[in-house]
Design a protein around this motif. Structure first.
Motif, PDB file in Angstrom:
ATOM      1  N   GLN A   4       2.150   1.833  -3.656  1.00  0.00           N
ATOM      2  CA  GLN A   4       0.903   2.352  -4.356  1.00  0.00           C
ATOM      3  C   GLN A   4       0.857   3.927  -4.073  1.00  0.00           C
ATOM      4  O   GLN A   4       0.237   4.735  -4.821  1.00  0.00           O
ATOM      5  CB  GLN A   4      -0.307   1.562  -3.831  1.00  0.00           C
TER       6      GLN A   4
ATOM      7  N   LYS B 287       0.745   7.069  -6.515  1.00  0.00           N
ATOM      8  CA  LYS B 287      -0.241   8.026  -6.524  1.00  0.00           C
ATOM      9  C   LYS B 287       0.260   9.495  -6.443  1.00  0.00           C
ATOM     10  O   LYS B 287      -0.432  10.460  -7.078  1.00  0.00           O
ATOM     11  CB  LYS B 287      -1.288   7.767  -5.517  1.00  0.00           C
TER      12      LYS B 287
ATOM     13  N   TRP C  72       0.871  -1.341  -0.031  1.00  0.00           N
ATOM     14  CA  TRP C  72      -0.145   0.004   0.189  1.00  0.00           C
ATOM     15  C   TRP C  72       0.746   1.187   0.079  1.00  0.00           C
ATOM     16  O   TRP C  72       0.560   2.382  -0.453  1.00  0.00           O
ATOM     17  CB  TRP C  72      -1.055   0.052   1.120  1.00  0.00           C
TER      18      TRP C  72
END
Length: 459
Positions: free
Chosen positions: A43, A47, A40
């Motif tokens: 990611q 982003k 996460w």
């Protein structure tokens, strides 16, 4: 952003000179058929990139370059990541992505928070970054993960925004973050070792403060006195306590070098040694080991001394040679006052007689291991080595002054005289003189045969 240096460079790179740590990661293989980030936090990094970039076409081109393996080795240091990214035509571009480092005050708040919650340390050591760690850091006013606009690009292609090269570098870094979240902390300003050392110092200080409270005492139902935890005291989960055990304390200061090696304890006691134990030999070895330890420590503490790495593995033959050389060195250190029995043991252990050991000690004192090898090794120069030796002998003396030398492998003996030259494997010439039927080392080695022969008292 262009590849030139501007005020923003100063803002990101201030204090980077002498930065404590930089890590370089080898180029990763192509990422065919897989995402760039699985975790996460990886990611979240992507982003921030995709929310910042203004041109989606450049992001797509960057993904293609990263998937094809066009990103070279990635260098990560506080505030900046760098790599060379190659286009399809193999043109390389120096690409950088900058991220603001945390301030000293922000690091203090983050470290204080981490010390209070040892589970965060355990997660980092397991190469994990749980969401609550980032949330607790944010609550302390510290943003670990980048947000919109935090990733600043620089590239030698002179693009003003994220280009395909800086995008490819960012996608590649997401793969590195998946493997090790300490990469993000280094980018924010602290390397893993420095971070763990600082956490250890703070943990010790915190334990010292909380340990000052004396436990209260009370009586149990049977009237026996027992300790009672102070009001509000809490235990520590075993997992958290175990995790902090991997944080090593700072290294202690270097020891002070004694003025001398000191004297080992005497073995001259009222108790007789066990059968087969030579007390004088043991005392000699203890004294020699003490002197060698003092010499090694002096070398290690000398300014500019390189760190001592792991010892190279020795073959059986190499180990035997080392032991033989050590025996000669021990005899040389012992000097003329050594116990006769000790010298006899050393001679026997190296396969020499007493006179052979004396010659070996003399060779050692004149030339160390190289001098000892010339004393005992007979070899035949070949190829370029032989050509160099012949050229050196021919040019060492003027025409008509060259002495008559009889060659036998690596040894040249003066005809009708008591002098000899021996060629070492390092190309130097060692003088020898014949004394009572044995060839004896006569001086230091020389690059010139004439000088060497003069050292033997001839020529």
């Amino acid at each position: 952003m262009s590849g030139g240096h501007d005020e923003r460079d100063e803002w990101y790179d201030e204090g980077l000179e002498g930065a404590a740590e930089e890590r370089t990661f080898a180029a990763l293989p192509p990422a065919h058929g897989r995402g760039f980030a699985v975790t996460w936090w990886g990611q979240a990094w992507l982003k921030a990139l995709e929310d910042t970039a203004l041109d989606n076409a450049q992001l797509k081109a960057g993904r293609r370059l990263a998937r094809s393996g066009a990103v070279g080795a990635v260098s990560v240091r506080p505030g900046r990541i760098t790599a060379v990214v190659s286009d399809r035509d193999r043109t390389g571009h120096r690409s950088d992505v900058l991220l603001q480092r945390l301030t000293d005050d922000e690091w203090d708040r983050f470290l204080d928070m981490a010390v209070e919650r040892a589970g965060h340390i355990a997660a980092l050591l397991d190469r994990e970054m749980p969401p609550h760690l980032v949330e607790d850091a944010a609550a302390a006013g510290v943003e670990l993960l980048p947000g919109i606009g935090d990733l600043e690009p620089e590239c030698s292609c002179d693009a003003w925004d994220h280009c395909a090269h800086t995008a490819a570098l960012s996608y590649q870094l997401a793969r590195l973050l998946d493997q090790d979240p300490f990469v993000l902390l280094l980018l924010r300003g602290r390397g893993e070792r420095a971070l763990l050392d600082d956490l250890q110092v703070r943990s010790v200080a915190r334990a010292a403060q909380t340990g000052q409270d004396e436990p209260e005492r009370s009586a149990d139902s049977g009237g026996r006195e027992r300790e009672r935890e102070p009001e509000g005291a809490r235990g520590v989960p075993a997992g958290e306590a175990y995790a902090t055990g991997g944080i090593l304390p700072p290294l202690p200061p270097l020891p002070v070098l004694p003025e001398s090696a000191g004297t080992p304890p005497s073995l001259d006691t009222e108790t007789a040694p066990a059968p087969g134990v030579d007390a004088s030999a043991v005392e000699f070895l203890a004294a020699a080991a003490t002197a060698e330890a003092h010499r090694a420590l002096a070398e290690a503490l000398a300014p500019g001394h390189a760190p001592i790495g792991p010892a190279a593995a020795l073959t059986v033959a190499e180990d035997a040679v080392r032991l033989a050389v050590d025996a000669v060195r021990l005899a040389a250190d012992a000097g003329a006052d050594a116990d006769v029995r000790v010298l006899a043991r050393l001679a026997e252990g190296t396969g020499r007689d007493r006179e052979g050991l004396r010659l070996a000690v003399l060779a050692w004192e004149l030339g160390g291991a190289a001098g000892l090898a010339v004393l005992e090794e007979v070899w035949t120069p070949q190829g370029e080595t032989a050509a160099r030796a012949r050229a050196a002998l021919e040019s060492a003396w003027e025409e008509g002054e060259r002495p008559a030398l009889r060659a036998d492998r690596n040894r040249w003996t003066l005809a009708g005289g008591g002098a000899q030259l021996r060629l070492g494997r390092d190309g130097r010439w060692w003088p020898y003189r014949k004394v009572r039927g044995r060839w004896v080392p006569a001086g230091d080695a020389s690059q010139d045969p004439a000088t060497g022969l003069a050292g033997a008292g001839e020529g």
